[in-house]
Design an enzyme around this catalytic site. Sequence first.
Site, PDB file in Angstrom:
ATOM      1  N   ASP A  83     -15.729  -9.157  -0.889  1.00  0.00           N
ATOM      2  CA  ASP A  83     -14.995 -10.430  -0.883  1.00  0.00           C
ATOM      3  C   ASP A  83     -15.893 -11.619  -0.581  1.00  0.00           C
ATOM      4  O   ASP A  83     -15.932 -12.099   0.556  1.00  0.00           O
ATOM      5  CB  ASP A  83     -13.896 -10.367   0.184  1.00  0.00           C
ATOM      6  CG  ASP A  83     -12.973  -9.174  -0.021  1.00  0.00           C
ATOM      7  OD1 ASP A  83     -13.001  -8.559  -1.095  1.00  0.00           O
ATOM      8  OD2 ASP A  83     -12.199  -8.867   0.915  1.00  0.00           O
ATOM      9  N   GLU A 120     -13.660   0.604   5.842  1.00  0.00           N
ATOM     10  CA  GLU A 120     -14.512   0.092   6.929  1.00  0.00           C
ATOM     11  C   GLU A 120     -13.830   0.022   8.285  1.00  0.00           C
ATOM     12  O   GLU A 120     -14.481  -0.271   9.288  1.00  0.00           O
ATOM     13  CB  GLU A 120     -14.979  -1.334   6.583  1.00  0.00           C
ATOM     14  CG  GLU A 120     -15.638  -1.498   5.224  1.00  0.00           C
ATOM     15  CD  GLU A 120     -14.635  -1.770   4.113  1.00  0.00           C
ATOM     16  OE1 GLU A 120     -13.420  -1.737   4.382  1.00  0.00           O
ATOM     17  OE2 GLU A 120     -15.054  -2.001   2.971  1.00  0.00           O
ATOM     18  N   TRP A 174       0.832  -1.210   0.000  1.00  0.00           N
ATOM     19  CA  TRP A 174       0.000   0.000   0.000  1.00  0.00           C
ATOM     20  C   TRP A 174       0.868   1.263   0.000  1.00  0.00           C
ATOM     21  O   TRP A 174       0.974   1.976   0.996  1.00  0.00           O
ATOM     22  CB  TRP A 174      -0.941  -0.025   1.202  1.00  0.00           C
ATOM     23  CG  TRP A 174      -1.934  -1.157   1.155  1.00  0.00           C
ATOM     24  CD1 TRP A 174      -2.096  -2.096   0.171  1.00  0.00           C
ATOM     25  CD2 TRP A 174      -2.929  -1.465   2.140  1.00  0.00           C
ATOM     26  NE1 TRP A 174      -3.111  -2.958   0.486  1.00  0.00           N
ATOM     27  CE2 TRP A 174      -3.647  -2.596   1.689  1.00  0.00           C
ATOM     28  CE3 TRP A 174      -3.285  -0.899   3.372  1.00  0.00           C
ATOM     29  CZ2 TRP A 174      -4.695  -3.170   2.420  1.00  0.00           C
ATOM     30  CZ3 TRP A 174      -4.327  -1.468   4.099  1.00  0.00           C
ATOM     31  CH2 TRP A 174      -5.023  -2.586   3.618  1.00  0.00           C
ATOM     32  N   ASP A 215     -10.729   0.547  -2.838  1.00  0.00           N
ATOM     33  CA  ASP A 215     -11.049  -0.471  -1.837  1.00  0.00           C
ATOM     34  C   ASP A 215     -11.154   0.131  -0.415  1.00  0.00           C
ATOM     35  O   ASP A 215     -10.834   1.290  -0.202  1.00  0.00           O
ATOM     36  CB  ASP A 215      -9.934  -1.523  -1.878  1.00  0.00           C
ATOM     37  CG  ASP A 215     -10.372  -2.893  -1.378  1.00  0.00           C
ATOM     38  OD1 ASP A 215     -11.532  -3.044  -0.993  1.00  0.00           O
ATOM     39  OD2 ASP A 215      -9.525  -3.820  -1.381  1.00  0.00           O
TER      40      ASP A 215
END
Length: 709
Positions: A496, A432, A328, A429
Amino acid sequence: MAPGLRSELHCVLIICCIMTANCLTLTYPSYNTFTLFIDDKPLLDHNSGDPVAAVGRSRINFTEDQGNFIISEDVYEKIELSTCDIDESGMPDLFKATCYSVENFPEVSVDFAVEETADSELFRKTALVNITVFGRDRLWFRLASNSTEKIYGGGEQFTYLNLKGREFPMWIREQGVGRNLSSPLTEIVETGSPGAGGDYHTTYYPAPIFLSTWNYAILGKQERYSILNFTSSTRKEIYVHDEKLTLNVGTAANLMDLVGAINREISVIPPTLPEWIYNGAIVAVQGGTQNMLDKLQQCLDNGVNISAIWIQDWAGKIETPFGYRVFWNWRWNEELYPKLDSVIFNLAQQGIQVAAYINPHLNVEGDLFVEADNLGYLLKNDKGETYRQDFGGFLAGTLDFSNPVAKQWYADLIKTNIIGFGFKGFMADFGEYTPVDAIAANSPDPYQFHNLLPVLWASTVRLALEETDTLNSVLPWARSGFTNAQGFHSMIWAGDQNVDWSMSDGLPSSIVAALSLGLSGFGLSHSDIGGYTTLNGILTRSEELLLRWAEYSVFTPLMRTHEGNKPELNHQIYSTNETLKSFARLSAIYTSLTPYHKEVVSQVATFGIPAMAPLFLHHAEDIDSFDIQYQYLYGSDLLVAPVLQPSKTNQEVYLPPGRWMHLWDNDQKVFEGPVSVNVNATMGKTPVFFRDNSKWISLFNDIRNRFNL
Ligand SMILES: *[C@@H]1O[C@H](CO)[C@@H](O)[C@H](O)[C@H]1NC(C)=O
Ligand SMILES: *[C@@H]1O[C@H](CO)[C@@H](O)[C@H](O)[C@H]1NC(C)=O
Ligand SMILES: *[C@@H]1O[C@H](CO)[C@@H](O)[C@H](O)[C@H]1NC(C)=O
Ligand SMILES: *[C@@H]1O[C@H](CO)[C@@H](O)[C@H](O)[C@H]1NC(C)=O
Ligand SMILES: *[C@@H]1O[C@H](CO)[C@@H](O)[C@H](O)[C@H]1NC(C)=O
Ligand SMILES: *[C@@H]1O[C@H](CO)[C@@H](O)[C@H](O)[C@H]1NC(C)=O
Ligand SMILES: *[C@@H]1O[C@H](CO)[C@@H](O)[C@H](O)[C@H]1NC(C)=O
Ligand SMILES: *[C@@H]1O[C@H](CO)[C@@H](O)[C@H](O)[C@H]1NC(C)=O
């Protein structure tokens, strides 16, 4: 108003606007008993035994571990407000009430007002319900219901389309692995990592938006933790951790108009998606430039129509116990992808785009983390240090989008390193994981900020597209969301799924996800072909599952593969030439449907009709279709009944009223709905029906002639 003051006013019956049914109406048969209707449908009803509101206090812990939250709450006080004094002097436009329990009035009470609001162009009638709690900070507010009402929406829900009979917490999180507490798989996952198995309601994208078969929708404004509780047969209860609650109510003549109004009211999707997506499938590969080009060539040699190659590891890779993960640090990794700049350019010349990946986090090992950390653009912990969170085998920081400067910095990163580099799409993406002990610069309430982060993330992505004028040429697809994310994203994917057939977390759940999103204001979504989550020795992807998933994805707005978290354990489209040939046929069917896809997509923007809609949305007169959640209409003319189990050669399909023809039937027999029919469903032939009066008949016939096996 003092208790009992209104008792002399009992038995007031206000009937208004009988001709137009265009306002609030009230029945008030006795003191402390009333029903308030909107457009002739019960909205609130109250009596001392089943009151409209309760208030109280609780202690709650949100324990976060890799995006899973264990929420444990102790409600140590709940006061039913069994008395309501009403003020109907403003009727038919305004209804007011004060509710309390005689024991602790006036310290504890709830005031609420239901006010008819200026007519929306989209809804037939709208009202604002404004509720204020005094003396407590937990509220249970109840709307009327009965045993025949059905309720849909709640954002993206994977297990149950009809929400009636269950509770749905509005807390963004990982959806979990298995998502079924009574399944052996979830049990294994929970044993290893409590909270990671998920449950029927765990979702990346909850939204306190729901609609009733009484033709009204409730758009809840709450952002802090809340629960939509549809357990009771006589109540639609909303439990909020707040001292106020605002609900917008909208009505329509029928469910299609209602969903159209919800979608258009809250979504800001562009009228078209990028043209390039219709050239074929977006094919996921990774592992470097050479591997990417080899796999691409193998696909092309076998006739696959490819719109884009998607390399999620463009910024580098790391290995974790869970599997192969992306590094990342959002810049081109030249070591893994040498010459990627010229490769992107050359592929574009051949009509093949390249897509990338990003999320709102930065791996602590990367130089971008260091830069963001030095600039103070990341969420902090309670000691004022940058929050380093475990994302499953590595640590990362999270952009603090509450800081406009940080937000712009991230949008600029997307503009330069992704859009400016030549990528034409990207997965946007995550969103959460924000723990409640994380501190944001300009958002003092961490319980609100948790649910707000995906929306801020979405608006950051949107900003990057707007500032590069690429809204109609670059396609991000996102996972997380909450109310208002609809205003920024145009494409969601279902996250997913397990690489299996389970109702709770496999292929079937991806259908429910699309339908519930479509009813909650988000009309365009798709899913990972073949699913994602692979568990060594427990769960790996079969060729059959991969192809069944691909077959149904032909009839969705976007066809995109994923290799999964353990690519080498899963069957891939390129595992054998046979699979590639089957996939090639499916990609060509998708491409051949382009004019139809375009109409479906434009109808989302123009009329708010979700691309994938449950049958009842187009057939509200057909009571039998209300519980069907694994068949859908793709646009208005194609009925799709994906195959949900292995080893199927034929399938039972429910056809609503109308005249239908089976896409793969050479004899073109007409079926008169409503009827259940059993049709051939051998591999490659997902049951699909079209209306016999469709204006697209020649396109469908052409597809049958070219692609029937
Ligand atoms: C919350 O966590 C604290 C500390 O672990 C514990 O003492 C308390 O009982 C928990 N409360 C609830 C409602 O679970
Ligand atoms: C809601 O009620 C509160 C308290 O009465 C008031 O301050 C606020 O302005 C109201 N909001 C709306 C949108 O009517
Ligand atoms: C439930 O309420 C609806 C709307 O008011 C009404 O049409 C229906 O008859 C009711 N059903 C039952 C079983 O009470
Ligand atoms: C959950 O698992 C149980 C036990 O395997 C099964 O009977 C049930 O149908 C599952 N529920 C869903 C929604 O998949
Ligand atoms: C949901 O409603 C049911 C039935 O009324 C009730 O028993 C339950 O406690 C409610 N759940 C919450 C979280 O309030
Ligand atoms: C797969 O297809 C490619 C392209 O047609 C061909 O070159 C290759 O030999 C095939 N592989 C096998 C194992 O048949
Ligand atoms: C799809 O692929 C086939 C075989 O490579 C090719 O002939 C056809 O032109 C492609 N279709 C489109 C729309 O690109
Ligand atoms: C189903 O389709 C397959 C492939 O076209 C064919 O071989 C088979 O006979 C069909 N089965 C039935 C029951 O029509």
